[in-house]
Design a protein around this motif. Structure first.
Motif, PDB file in Angstrom:
ATOM      1  N   VAL A 434       0.844  -1.211   0.000  1.00 46.85           N
ATOM      2  CA  VAL A 434       0.000   0.000   0.000  1.00 46.85           C
ATOM      3  C   VAL A 434       0.869   1.247   0.000  1.00 46.85           C
ATOM      4  CG1 VAL A 434      -1.666   1.338   1.324  1.00 46.85           C
ATOM      5  CG2 VAL A 434      -1.971  -1.127   1.079  1.00 46.85           C
ATOM      6  N   LEU A 435       1.890   1.277   0.860  1.00 45.32           N
ATOM      7  CA  LEU A 435       2.775   2.439   0.918  1.00 45.32           C
ATOM      8  C   LEU A 435       3.533   2.621  -0.404  1.00 45.32           C
ATOM      9  CD1 LEU A 435       4.219   2.008   4.534  1.00 45.32           C
ATOM     10  CD2 LEU A 435       2.386   3.541   3.768  1.00 45.32           C
ATOM     11  N   LYS A 436       3.897   1.503  -1.041  1.00 49.49           N
ATOM     12  CA  LYS A 436       4.604   1.584  -2.323  1.00 49.49           C
ATOM     13  C   LYS A 436       3.694   2.171  -3.411  1.00 49.49           C
ATOM     14  CE  LYS A 436       7.175  -1.280  -5.617  1.00 49.49           C
ATOM     15  NZ  LYS A 436       7.636  -2.662  -5.941  1.00 49.49           N
ATOM     16  N   ILE A 437       2.430   1.769  -3.390  1.00 53.01           N
ATOM     17  CA  ILE A 437       1.471   2.305  -4.371  1.00 53.01           C
ATOM     18  C   ILE A 437       1.284   3.804  -4.180  1.00 53.01           C
ATOM     19  CG2 ILE A 437      -0.949   2.244  -5.099  1.00 53.01           C
ATOM     20  CD1 ILE A 437      -0.936  -0.757  -4.432  1.00 53.01           C
ATOM     21  N   LEU A 438       1.119   4.235  -2.930  1.00 53.91           N
ATOM     22  CA  LEU A 438       0.931   5.659  -2.641  1.00 53.91           C
ATOM     23  C   LEU A 438       2.156   6.471  -3.056  1.00 53.91           C
ATOM     24  CD1 LEU A 438      -0.797   5.485   0.870  1.00 53.91           C
ATOM     25  CD2 LEU A 438      -1.863   5.730  -1.380  1.00 53.91           C
ATOM     26  N   GLU A 464      -4.910  -0.207  11.831  1.00 54.98           N
ATOM     27  CA  GLU A 464      -3.502  -0.567  11.620  1.00 54.98           C
ATOM     28  C   GLU A 464      -2.967   0.064  10.329  1.00 54.98           C
ATOM     29  OE1 GLU A 464      -3.258  -4.769  11.567  1.00 54.98           O
ATOM     30  OE2 GLU A 464      -3.981  -5.039  13.645  1.00 54.98           O
ATOM     31  N   VAL A 465      -3.772   0.012   9.274  1.00 50.83           N
ATOM     32  CA  VAL A 465      -3.335   0.576   7.997  1.00 50.83           C
ATOM     33  C   VAL A 465      -3.235   2.099   8.097  1.00 50.83           C
ATOM     34  CG1 VAL A 465      -3.879   0.778   5.543  1.00 50.83           C
ATOM     35  CG2 VAL A 465      -4.371  -1.356   6.750  1.00 50.83           C
ATOM     36  N   ALA A 467      -2.599   3.888  10.755  1.00 50.92           N
ATOM     37  CA  ALA A 467      -1.413   4.241  11.549  1.00 50.92           C
ATOM     38  C   ALA A 467      -0.149   4.155  10.703  1.00 50.92           C
ATOM     39  CB  ALA A 467      -1.321   3.315  12.762  1.00 50.92           C
ATOM     40  N   ALA A 468      -0.044   3.136   9.863  1.00 47.87           N
ATOM     41  CA  ALA A 468       1.149   2.986   9.028  1.00 47.87           C
ATOM     42  C   ALA A 468       1.236   4.120   8.002  1.00 47.87           C
ATOM     43  CB  ALA A 468       1.127   1.631   8.326  1.00 47.87           C
ATOM     44  N   MET A 469       0.108   4.541   7.422  1.00 42.46           N
ATOM     45  CA  MET A 469       0.124   5.607   6.428  1.00 42.46           C
ATOM     46  C   MET A 469       0.388   6.969   7.063  1.00 42.46           C
ATOM     47  SD  MET A 469      -2.778   4.577   3.614  1.00 42.46           S
ATOM     48  CE  MET A 469      -4.090   4.420   4.803  1.00 42.46           C
ATOM     49  N   GLU A 470      -0.179   7.204   8.239  1.00 37.47           N
ATOM     50  CA  GLU A 470       0.070   8.487   8.914  1.00 37.47           C
ATOM     51  C   GLU A 470       1.523   8.598   9.364  1.00 37.47           C
ATOM     52  OE1 GLU A 470      -2.760   8.696  12.043  1.00 37.47           O
ATOM     53  OE2 GLU A 470      -4.329   9.561  10.762  1.00 37.47           O
ATOM     54  N   HIS A 471       2.130   7.480   9.634  1.00 40.82           N
ATOM     55  CA  HIS A 471       3.544   7.501  10.009  1.00 40.82           C
ATOM     56  C   HIS A 471       4.410   7.966   8.835  1.00 40.82           C
ATOM     57  CE1 HIS A 471       7.583   5.757  10.781  1.00 40.82           C
ATOM     58  NE2 HIS A 471       7.319   6.099  12.046  1.00 40.82           N
ATOM     59  N   GLU A 472       3.949   7.708   7.610  1.00 41.42           N
ATOM     60  CA  GLU A 472       4.680   8.134   6.413  1.00 41.42           C
ATOM     61  C   GLU A 472       4.283   9.542   5.951  1.00 41.42           C
ATOM     62  OE1 GLU A 472       7.132   6.573   4.964  1.00 41.42           O
ATOM     63  OE2 GLU A 472       7.023   4.880   6.375  1.00 41.42           O
ATOM     64  N   GLY A 473       3.374  10.195   6.685  1.00 45.20           N
ATOM     65  CA  GLY A 473       3.002  11.574   6.350  1.00 45.20           C
ATOM     66  C   GLY A 473       1.755  11.715   5.512  1.00 45.20           C
ATOM     67  N   TYR A 474       0.985  10.654   5.334  1.00 43.97           N
ATOM     68  CA  TYR A 474      -0.259  10.729   4.569  1.00 43.97           C
ATOM     69  C   TYR A 474      -1.425  11.062   5.494  1.00 43.97           C
ATOM     70  CZ  TYR A 474       2.447   8.379   0.925  1.00 43.97           C
ATOM     71  OH  TYR A 474       3.400   8.061  -0.002  1.00 43.97           O
ATOM     72  N   PHE A 475      -2.393  11.813   4.955  1.00 44.69           N
ATOM     73  CA  PHE A 475      -3.590  12.172   5.709  1.00 44.69           C
ATOM     74  C   PHE A 475      -4.734  11.312   5.209  1.00 44.69           C
ATOM     75  CE2 PHE A 475      -0.801  15.777   5.932  1.00 44.69           C
ATOM     76  CZ  PHE A 475      -0.921  16.215   7.239  1.00 44.69           C
ATOM     77  N   VAL A 476      -5.364  10.578   6.133  1.00 42.16           N
ATOM     78  CA  VAL A 476      -6.360   9.568   5.772  1.00 42.16           C
ATOM     79  C   VAL A 476      -7.678   9.910   6.438  1.00 42.16           C
ATOM     80  CG1 VAL A 476      -6.854   7.096   5.693  1.00 42.16           C
ATOM     81  CG2 VAL A 476      -4.485   7.883   5.715  1.00 42.16           C
ATOM     82  N   ASN A 477      -8.772   9.800   5.653  1.00 45.12           N
ATOM     83  CA  ASN A 477     -10.130   9.892   6.186  1.00 45.12           C
ATOM     84  C   ASN A 477     -10.707   8.491   6.269  1.00 45.12           C
ATOM     85  OD1 ASN A 477     -10.020  12.734   6.139  1.00 45.12           O
ATOM     86  ND2 ASN A 477     -10.557  12.717   3.959  1.00 45.12           N
ATOM     87  N   SER A 478     -11.531   8.257   7.288  1.00 43.73           N
ATOM     88  CA  SER A 478     -12.095   6.915   7.473  1.00 43.73           C
ATOM     89  C   SER A 478     -13.538   7.021   7.911  1.00 43.73           C
ATOM     90  CB  SER A 478     -11.284   6.123   8.503  1.00 43.73           C
ATOM     91  OG  SER A 478     -11.328   6.778   9.755  1.00 43.73           O
ATOM     92  N   PHE A 479     -14.337   5.993   7.563  1.00 44.98           N
ATOM     93  CA  PHE A 479     -15.729   5.908   7.993  1.00 44.98           C
ATOM     94  C   PHE A 479     -15.801   5.168   9.321  1.00 44.98           C
ATOM     95  CE2 PHE A 479     -17.087   6.428   3.465  1.00 44.98           C
ATOM     96  CZ  PHE A 479     -17.904   7.522   3.679  1.00 44.98           C
ATOM     97  N   ASN A 480     -16.621   5.707  10.255  1.00 36.92           N
ATOM     98  CA  ASN A 480     -16.892   4.969  11.483  1.00 36.92           C
ATOM     99  C   ASN A 480     -18.219   4.223  11.349  1.00 36.92           C
ATOM    100  OD1 ASN A 480     -18.868   6.885  11.802  1.00 36.92           O
ATOM    101  ND2 ASN A 480     -17.748   8.067  13.342  1.00 36.92           N
ATOM    102  N   THR A 481     -18.671   3.615  12.385  1.00 33.30           N
ATOM    103  CA  THR A 481     -19.882   2.798  12.328  1.00 33.30           C
ATOM    104  C   THR A 481     -21.140   3.624  12.113  1.00 33.30           C
ATOM    105  OG1 THR A 481     -19.999   2.889  14.737  1.00 33.30           O
ATOM    106  CG2 THR A 481     -18.894   0.984  13.750  1.00 33.30           C
ATOM    107  N   ILE A 521      -8.300  -3.071  -2.804  1.00 36.74           N
ATOM    108  CA  ILE A 521      -9.029  -4.076  -2.015  1.00 36.74           C
ATOM    109  C   ILE A 521      -7.999  -4.777  -1.139  1.00 36.74           C
ATOM    110  CG2 ILE A 521     -10.555  -6.072  -2.119  1.00 36.74           C
ATOM    111  CD1 ILE A 521     -11.466  -5.217  -4.851  1.00 36.74           C
ATOM    112  N   TYR A 522      -7.896  -4.307   0.099  1.00 43.88           N
ATOM    113  CA  TYR A 522      -6.862  -4.803   1.014  1.00 43.88           C
ATOM    114  C   TYR A 522      -7.107  -6.271   1.362  1.00 43.88           C
ATOM    115  CZ  TYR A 522      -3.474  -4.569   4.842  1.00 43.88           C
ATOM    116  OH  TYR A 522      -2.395  -4.779   5.651  1.00 43.88           O
TER     117      TYR A 522
END
Length: 589
Positions: A434-438, A464-465, A467-481, A521-522
């Motif tokens: 995933v990080l390589k694709i980004l 988990e995903v 956290a790994a992307m934010e560690h590389e400096g990416y800003f991620v939005n996510s859906f909650n329940t 599709i992870y």
């Protein structure tokens, strides 16, 4: 004694012509006619009826008493002239011959009378057709919205009336001028389809598919709505040439010409360019454009290697058509000879992209882009999109686009979407992928926003995903329940152009999926139906779509079905996926 219907129709047409004659001087057709006449005069190809009188005296003929016959102008060498007395003798001889051949003259009179009857019959048929068109206009006018009585609307109606009346169709011009401005595109569509439906071949047989031309065609309706929005169009169909679909494209081109003529008083060049791969394809398309000249006054020409290039250059010098139907190689030849200017093109149609690639015309098609100014509306159509055709379509079209497909099959709906399948044995390798694709997307030299959606199985894995992307400096939005997006405002970073959303398949909204240009599709879904739903729902407004899917040993039972789907979509099949399918078949046996 009352007047007949023919006399009343002629009188009404005469009154309409008289009323519109004052405005013809400013119409583009009238100006183009003047330009064509000047060019004929310059090339010494004026009509013989011009210049029959008022010839200037010469030293050989100071009193203008020597008459030069027009039939002798075309002969080379010394011109033979006749004196006035010789002309009179020739006339007396003709009278004597007339007395000897009374029978032949009688037969000629009979032929002339029969031709006059045929002409009256043809005029009556034209009046009947015009009355049918008038009835169609009035029926459509009942369901239209109220007209806007502004000055701009009146000017647009007058321009449309001048266009039709300048070609002698005053009844149609009067009906269209009485229509509301917002109803004119739909009316042009209806008139165009009706005219195309009446086309017959030389042997009198109706072409197959013409009887199906209706306003309820699904593909045609989608194409028409996308055209009205001004979007670039990616068309996908089963056949390389579909008569019904081409008729809708021709109708859209006619509407474009009418709308542009209403906005611009003088047209300096062609407005629509219809590119095809072969002479036969050009002939079929030109056949559909021909009846539009009689109904709407729209002129079209066909340019292909089957005709002499000198003849085409001379034709383009004398007449400026609104629509060009051409092959790529002949179009570039005419541009190099400075016989054609594409700077006024505002609607480009490329029909049969696969056939153009097979004819080795890809470079010619790319070169045409530099000869057109501005950003014309484009429509690219093909029955299949392989790797080369997808790359060419991405070069021609720019986002946003509108996809128009002949059916809802997976193969057609997934056109221009690349599918990349990877097989992993551990979760850590998935995160690294995933990080390589980004990083690969971010390294591209582009400032355009890229929307990325990552689909996971559960919320715990999503954290988990993220956290790994934010560690590389990416800003991620996510859906909650609660189906609410957890928005995170990006800071000043080079990763800001990546708009990343991570969610589960159940919480993924349809509008978010349709905007996604990259879908990851992870965790591969439990069924191939879910995979197909994600594939056909992504990148609906983009010509650049790519789907990454991660598989593992758990998905071995679906490997064979996935290979079959990739093969049908003309996508590469990795060796690891074939090994996974072979292992699954071995275990089953």
């Amino acid at each position: 004694m009352g007047k007949g219907e023919d006399a009343i129709a002629k009188k009404r047409s005469k009154a309409t012509r008289k009323r519109l004659r004052k405005d013809l001087a400013t119409s583009s057709e009238h100006i183009n006619g003047i330009i064509a006449a000047k060019r004929r005069k310059k090339d010494q190809k004026r009509r013989m009826c011009r210049g029959m009188c008022y010839s200037l005296p010469t030293p050989e003929n100071p009193f203008n008493d020597v008459i030069e016959h027009s039939s002798q102008k075309k002969q080379g060498g010394k011109k033979k002239v006749l004196s006035e007395t010789e002309v009179k003798k020739q006339k007396r001889g003709e009278k004597r011959d007339a007395g000897r051949h009374e029978t032949s003259f009688a037969e000629e009179e009979i032929n002339n009378s029969s031709q006059k009857k045929k002409k009256r019959k043809k005029d009556l048929m034209d009046d009947t057709e015009a009355s049918q068109l008038q009835k169609t206009v009035f029926e459509f006018d009942k369901v239209c919205k109220p007209a806007e009585d502004g000055i701009e609307s009146k000017q647009k109606k007058d321009k449309l009336s001048r266009r039709a009346s300048s070609h002698g169709h005053c009844r149609i011009a009067e009906d269209l001028s009485n229509l509301q401005i917002n109803a004119i595109p739909e009316m042009v569509l209806k008139l165009s389809l009706d005219a195309i439906r009446k086309i017959e071949l030389e042997d009198g047989i109706m072409p197959v598919g013409f009887q199906k031309l209706t306003l309820n065609n699904k593909w045609g309706t989608e194409f028409w709505n996308a055209y009205l929005k001004g979007s670039n169009i990616l068309g996908i169909s089963k056949a390389s040439f579909d008569l019904e679909q081409t008729a809708w494209i021709v109708s859209a081109a006619a509407s474009h010409v009418i709308n542009k003529s209403m906005r611009d008083s003088v047209i300096r060049g062609p407005m629509v360019l219809y590119i095809v791969a072969s002479q036969e394809h050009a002939r079929k398309v030109r056949m559909l454009f021909k009846p539009l000249k009689k109904i709407l006054g729209i002129r079209s020409v066909s340019l292909h290697p089957g005709a002499s290039i000198g003849h085409q250059v001379e034709g383009l010098r004398i007449c400026i058509p609104e629509i060009l139907v051409s092959t790529p190689e002949r179009l570039l030849e005419l541009i190099e000879l400075e016989a054609l200017d594409l700077s006024s093109i505002s609607f480009l149609v490329i029909d049969g992209l696969k056939n153009i690639l097979e004819g080795d015309f890809a470079e010619n098609l790319k070169a045409l882009r530099f000869h057109m100014s501005g950003n014309p509306q484009k429509a690219v159509l093909s029955n299949t999109y392989t790797g080369m055709s997808t790359a060419l379509a991405q070069y021609i079209l720019k986002d946003p686009i509108h996809r128009v497909s002949s059916d809802s099959s997976i193969i057609l709906q997934s056109a221009c979407i690349a599918q990349a399948v990877s097989v992993f044995t551990s979760e850590d390798k998935k995160v690294q992928k995933v990080l390589k694709i980004l990083k690969q997307i971010n390294d591209e030299k582009s400032t355009l926003l890229v929307r990325i959606v990552i689909v996971v199985n559960n919320a715990g894995k999503a954290q988990e995903v993220v956290a790994a992307m934010e560690h590389e400096g990416y800003f991620v939005n996510s859906f909650n329940t609660d189906l609410q997006v957890q928005e995170k405002i990006p800071g000043d970073s080079e990763n800001n152009r990546l708009q990343i959303l991570i969610t589960t398949e159940n919480l993924l909204q349809e509008d978010k999926l349709s905007e996604a240009q990259v879908l990851i599709i992870y965790d591969f879904p439990p069924s191939l139906q879910s995979y197909s739903k994600l594939l056909t729902g992504m990148a609906r407004f983009s010509v650049m779509g790519i789907l990454y899917s991660f598989c593992s040993g758990v998905n071995a039972p679906l490997a064979a079905q996935l290979i079959k789907l990739l093969d049908e979509c003309l996508q590469p099949i990795p060796k690891t996926l074939r090994m996974l399918a072979d292992a699954a078949s071995t275990i089953q046996h």
